[in-house]
Design a protein around this motif. Structure first.
Motif, PDB file in Angstrom:
ATOM      1  N   GLU A 478       0.813  -1.223   0.000  1.00  0.00           N
ATOM      2  CA  GLU A 478       0.000   0.000   0.000  1.00  0.00           C
ATOM      3  C   GLU A 478       0.845   1.271   0.000  1.00  0.00           C
ATOM      4  OE1 GLU A 478      -2.915  -0.218   3.080  1.00  0.00           O
ATOM      5  OE2 GLU A 478      -3.922  -1.955   2.182  1.00  0.00           O
ATOM      6  N   THR A 480       1.473   3.288  -2.511  1.00  0.00           N
ATOM      7  CA  THR A 480       1.041   3.487  -3.891  1.00  0.00           C
ATOM      8  C   THR A 480       1.935   4.443  -4.667  1.00  0.00           C
ATOM      9  OG1 THR A 480      -1.224   3.101  -3.178  1.00  0.00           O
ATOM     10  CG2 THR A 480      -0.922   4.049  -5.363  1.00  0.00           C
ATOM     11  N   TYR A 514      -5.261   3.062 -11.399  1.00  0.00           N
ATOM     12  CA  TYR A 514      -6.179   4.196 -11.578  1.00  0.00           C
ATOM     13  C   TYR A 514      -7.637   3.741 -11.612  1.00  0.00           C
ATOM     14  CZ  TYR A 514      -2.380   7.503 -12.431  1.00  0.00           C
ATOM     15  OH  TYR A 514      -1.284   8.315 -12.293  1.00  0.00           O
ATOM     16  N   ASP A 516      -8.954   1.054 -10.273  1.00  0.00           N
ATOM     17  CA  ASP A 516      -9.375   0.624  -8.932  1.00  0.00           C
ATOM     18  C   ASP A 516      -9.699   1.813  -8.033  1.00  0.00           C
ATOM     19  OD1 ASP A 516      -9.078  -2.008  -9.617  1.00  0.00           O
ATOM     20  OD2 ASP A 516      -7.096  -2.249  -8.710  1.00  0.00           O
ATOM     21  N   ASN A 517      -9.097   2.964  -8.332  1.00  0.00           N
ATOM     22  CA  ASN A 517      -9.344   4.168  -7.531  1.00  0.00           C
ATOM     23  C   ASN A 517     -10.401   5.070  -8.159  1.00  0.00           C
ATOM     24  OD1 ASN A 517      -7.283   4.449  -5.129  1.00  0.00           O
ATOM     25  ND2 ASN A 517      -6.147   3.539  -6.809  1.00  0.00           N
ATOM     26  N   ASP A 519     -10.491   6.462 -11.144  1.00  0.00           N
ATOM     27  CA  ASP A 519     -10.045   7.437 -12.141  1.00  0.00           C
ATOM     28  C   ASP A 519     -10.108   6.768 -13.512  1.00  0.00           C
ATOM     29  OD1 ASP A 519      -8.790   9.267 -13.753  1.00  0.00           O
ATOM     30  OD2 ASP A 519      -7.084   9.622 -12.408  1.00  0.00           O
TER      31      ASP A 519
END
Length: 589
Positions: A478, A480, A514, A516-517, A519
């Motif tokens: 994590e 990132t 991106y 997964d987040n 974006d």
């Protein structure tokens, strides 16, 4: 179909009536047929139907099938013993099938074959085990129990010389006896004639007999495709099927497998060993409990009855020779091991002949010159440790695995820059294995060491691998932002090294982050970048990129899948300008 004839097509309803009527007639005929059958026949059919229903019901509950991991040493034993009784020096009508057992261990998701122990040979189309051989199997298991390492019989192997790859009726019967107590039990079939055409391109294999159950993708599974290795692994669909079941003959399926240690050096080393065995007047491989000397040096009693030879330890090399006519002029063994040597050269090695004659033939080395140098012995030791390390990872013994790899890396380091490529590949191997085993800190440790070693020799491809592994390990921890920096650096290094598939892989990994987040704009744009690089990589393949996912056919498949993803995510992108750019890029792809 409409709910009534007035709203729908009358023909639909007529067809429906016909189907109902036909079904009724079939039911009547089936009932009549059942009346004519005897009670045992009806009972057998009912049991088969019930068994098939149970199999279908349990299909969803069944855990994922265990793949098969085969040590190169075991694969070599299969090749040598089978080739001893079927090769170009023997007339095809005299070729014989061979039979043996596979010893290893199970992990949660794999069956690991560590040793192949030859047992006997048979006729051209069949081989059977007698009471003596079942006694040998019991002896072997006793020895394995005494070793105390938890090893046992995980499968059996036999050959189909020139007959293609499949299970015969007898093979299914043999498999049943082993698979009922152990459904993970495997059967390997080997046909040496597949190796003779291995230098051809995959699309050229259509003239060769195909396996009975060809569920292979020649591009995806090329390293373990039967045209490359000559073997197929099988398991039974139903270990408890009865012989009167109409599906008995086809009650098997192929199983994915991997051969540990099957690299570009494997067949070169095999050829060297073949030359050594020939020069010493010894056979290629021997069966369990065969004498350990040529017939001329044995007492007559031992020659008369091989089964009387007692106490031969597990895995001993011995002697068994059927006199064969050979053309010694065809012998052309290599003077030195060479990684360019292919499986095709195996047919040039003779199986029998006096050592003094063979060593006098031009091109055949005297036995004393075929002895391994200290350097070669150290290299063999390192390769064995790597194989043991891979096996330890597979059975979730990460501590032992890392210890084995560290020992191997130490040996390779001592051997110097001559084996730097192998050492760097080994670093990649252990770092990736640590990452897959969720040991991120160890993955980072090995990635750092890999980066340092690669920088010392200016190997940008391996430097990129180091950053790629390091970045993924940080992402799992994590971290990132730092992980992304390492991935972006890996992309730059891959591009400088000319590995466009690597660049595409990095872009694909970044896209996932991106997406997964949430974006979707950045994620879709990175997927476009990945596809563009994959497309270029199809035309320009990097020589060190040996991953199956990077083969041209697999890259094309990956591009098509990513196109579908991008189209799906476009719906979530607000900017019309970005959407139009993506549409144009997709059109160009």
């Amino acid at each position: 179909m409409a709910e009534n004839p007035e709203k729908g097509d009358l023909n639909d309803w007529k067809d429906k009536d016909k189907k109902i009527e036909t079904k009724s007639v079939e039911e009547v005929l089936n009932n009549k047929s059942n009346i004519e059958k005897t009670e045992p026949e009806r009972k057998s059919e009912q049991e088969n139907e019930q068994r098939e229903t149970e199999l279908k019901d349990n299909e969803q509950k069944k855990p994922q099938e265990k793949k098969v991991i085969i040590h190169a040493k075991a694969y070599k034993s299969i090749i040598l013993y089978a080739t001893r009784y079927a090769n170009s020096s023997i007339r095809q009508e005299e070729w014989r099938e061979i039979y043996g057992i596979l010893v290893g261990v199970h992990s949660d998701d794999a069956v690991i074959v560590e040793r192949a122990i030859p047992m006997t040979f048979g006729e051209s189309h069949d081989v059977e085990l007698g009471a003596k051989h079942y006694g040998f199997i019991a002896e072997i298991q006793d020895q394995l129990d005494a070793e105390g390492r938890g090893r046992f019989m995980v499968g059996w192997f036999h050959s189909h010389p020139g007959l293609s790859l499949f299970f015969s009726y007898v093979d299914v019967m043999n498999q049943l006896s082993f698979a009922q107590p152990n459904p993970d039990f495997i059967g390997i079939v080997f046909d040496h004639t597949y190796l003779l055409d291995s230098d051809l391109k995959p699309q050229s294999y259509s003239a060769h007999p195909s396996p009975a159950n060809p569920n292979y993708n020649i591009t995806e599974d090329y390293d373990t495709h039967p045209f490359k290795t000559g073997i197929v692994c099988y398991r039974l669909n139903d270990p408890f099927i009865t012989q009167d079941n109409p599906k008995f003959d086809t009650n098997y399926h192929d199983v994915p497998y991997e051969i540990l240690g099957l690299d570009q050096y494997f067949f070169a080393n095999l050829l060297t060993e073949l030359s050594s065995q020939v020069a010493k007047g010894r056979p290629l491989e021997t069966a369990y409990r065969e004498p350990d000397a040529p017939p001329s040096a044995q007492p007559k009693a031992a020659q008369a009855d091989l089964s009387q030879n007692q106490g031969a330890p597990l895995g001993d090399m011995g002697w068994k020779s059927d006199e064969r006519e050979i053309d010694l002029k065809e012998i052309e063994p290599p003077k030195e091991p060479s990684e360019e040597l292919s499986q095709r050269d195996l047919q040039k090695i003779p199986l029998t002949g006096p050592p003094e004659e063979l060593s006098a033939i031009p091109g055949v080395l005297p036995s004393e010159k075929l002895k391994k140098t200290p350097e070669e012995s150290k290299l063999d030791n390192a390769m064995q440790l790597i194989t043991e390390g891979k096996t330890a990872f597979l059975i979730n013994d990460s501590f032992s695995a890392v210890e084995k790899y560290n020992q191997a890396l130490k040996i390779l380091d001592e051997l110097g820059n001559k084996y730097i490529d192998r050492m760097l590949d080994t670093y990649v191997d252990v770092a990736e294995s640590c990452l897959e085993s969720k040991h991120e800190n160890l993955a980072i440790k090995f990635a750092k060491e890999l980066k340092e070693k690669a920088e010392n020799v200016g190997d940008m491809f391996q430097m990129a691998n180091a950053d790629f592994i390091y970045g993924n390990a940080l992402l799992k921890k994590e971290s990132t932002q730092e992980g992304l920096e390492h991935l972006k650096n890996a992309a730059i290094l891959y591009e400088n090294a000319g590995d466009l598939a690597g660049v595409g892989k990095v872009n694909e990994e970044i896209a996932k982050i991106y997406l997964d987040n949430g974006d979707y704009t950045s994620g879709a744009l990175f997927l476009i970048e990945a596809m563009q690089n994959y497309k270029k990589a199809i035309e320009k393949f990097h020589v060190k990129r040996r991953s199956s996912w990077a083969l041209p056919a697999n890259l094309r498949t990956a591009i098509e899948k990513m196109k579908e993803k991008v189209r799906k995510y476009m719906e979530k992108i607000d900017s019309d300008e970005v959407k139009n750019k993506i549409k144009n890029d997709l059109r160009d792809l």
